[in-house]
Write a protein that holds these residues in place. Structure first.
Motif, short mmCIF file in Angstrom:
data_model
loop_
_atom_site.label_atom_id
_atom_site.label_comp_id
_atom_site.label_asym_id
_atom_site.label_seq_id
_atom_site.Cartn_x
_atom_site.Cartn_y
_atom_site.Cartn_z
N THR A 89 0.94 -3.81 0.72
CA THR A 89 0.46 -2.88 1.74
C THR A 89 -0.39 -1.77 1.13
O THR A 89 -1.17 -1.14 1.85
N LEU A 90 -0.27 -1.53 -0.17
CA LEU A 90 -1.19 -0.61 -0.83
C LEU A 90 -2.63 -1.06 -0.64
O LEU A 90 -3.53 -0.24 -0.41
N VAL A 91 -2.88 -2.37 -0.72
CA VAL A 91 -4.24 -2.90 -0.59
C VAL A 91 -4.51 -3.48 0.79
O VAL A 91 -5.58 -4.06 1.03
N LEU A 92 -3.57 -3.32 1.71
CA LEU A 92 -3.66 -3.94 3.03
C LEU A 92 -4.98 -3.67 3.75
O LEU A 92 -5.62 -4.61 4.23
N PRO A 93 -5.45 -2.42 3.85
CA PRO A 93 -6.70 -2.20 4.59
C PRO A 93 -7.90 -2.87 3.95
O PRO A 93 -8.81 -3.33 4.65
N ARG A 94 -7.92 -2.92 2.62
CA ARG A 94 -9.06 -3.56 1.95
C ARG A 94 -8.99 -5.08 2.07
O ARG A 94 -10.02 -5.74 2.25
#
Length: 275
Positions: free
Chosen positions: A198-203
């Motif tokens: 989820t740290l990289v979820l938007p990307r």
């Protein structure tokens, strides 16, 4: 018209699609789900609002003898300690009765808590996208659609810094037996991989609950931590009772991930239990 195939777990409008279905439950696990439904109804009676199954069983990816059963129960009022004890006994009973599962857990909340503004992008998201209805009114009908954005990332897993001290206490109090350490390795491995994802979820712009896919998504943006996350994904499915693994999580990966998460997405809003 042919129905559009979801891309990376998203529907045609870019919302996260609900990932599970009772139709996907493998036949080996259908008796487990049926027993859970009946036992939940018997345990909570008219106080029950709704119940759900989540995890690998409704995704159709559960492995006989290795996968656990995960349930969520929504009550019409706040759960009591007696309710929580009953929920633990429910899982113990299922585990004893069905060798095809390896433990499990039951989350227990009030309907009001699950539909609260505070939980819209955490427990609300969990119910609407990651849980499959078993009993009662589906609360997803009262919740919004979700996109893989920074708000969702922050409110689902932006509390790792608050959790780490509790994890350290749990590890410190555990003995060195396989029975004590193996569940901790499985739990922490899964939690850290999901938080890294989820740290990289938007990307990455999508959703998956497969730990290996999560680790691969993370690795594309943090290659220096890729090996650690991929190893954690393996341990999330096949844990070993090794204290050195837990120490590496608590001394290195966990603190780094908590700091990076706060930098990128901010910190999750405190919950009543954090007080």
């Amino acid at each position: 018209m042919t129905e559009a195939v979801p891309s990376r777990g998203l529907d045609a409008q870019g919302h996260i699609a609900r990932e599970g279905s009772l139709a996907r439950v493998r036949h080996e696990f259908q008796p487990v789900v049926a027993a859970a439904r009946e036992r939940i109804r018997d345990l909570f009676g008219p106080r029950l609002h709704s119940a759900y199954v989540n995890g690998s069983i409704p995704r159709g990816t559960a492995r006989v003898g290795r996968s656990d059963v995960d349930l969520l129960v929504a009550l019409r009022e706040e759960p009591t300690e007696a309710d929580r004890a009953a929920a633990r006994a429910l899982i113990e009973g299922l585990d004893d009765a069905f060798p095809q599962i390896d433990g499990g857990g039951t989350l227990l909340y009030s309907r009001t808590r699950l539909l609260s503004d505070l939980e819209t992008h955490d427990l609300g998201f969990f119910v609407a996208c990651l849980c499959t209805p078993l009993l009662g009114e589906d609360l997803a009908e009262r919740l919004p659609r979700y996109r893989p954005d920074s708000l969702l990332a922050r409110e689902t897993n932006g509390d790792l810094a608050r959790l780490l001290p509790r994890w350290r206490d749990r590890v410190a109090s555990a003995d060195d037996s396989e029975a004590a350490l193996r569940p901790l390795v499985r739990f922490m491995s899964r939690h850290l991989v999901r938080t890294a994802f989820t740290l990289v979820l938007p990307r990455w712009n999508g959703w998956t609950s497969d730990l290996h896919e999560m680790a691969d998504a993370f690795a594309a943006y943090y290659p220096t931590r890729a090996e650690q996350l991929r190893a954690a994904a393996v341990l999330g499915y096949g844990p070993r009772g090794d204290r050195a693994i837990l120490s590496s999580y608590l001394q290195d990966l966990g603190p780094w991930l908590a700091d990076e998460y706060a930098r990128v997405h901010g910190v999750k809003a405190p919950r009543p239990e954090d007080a």
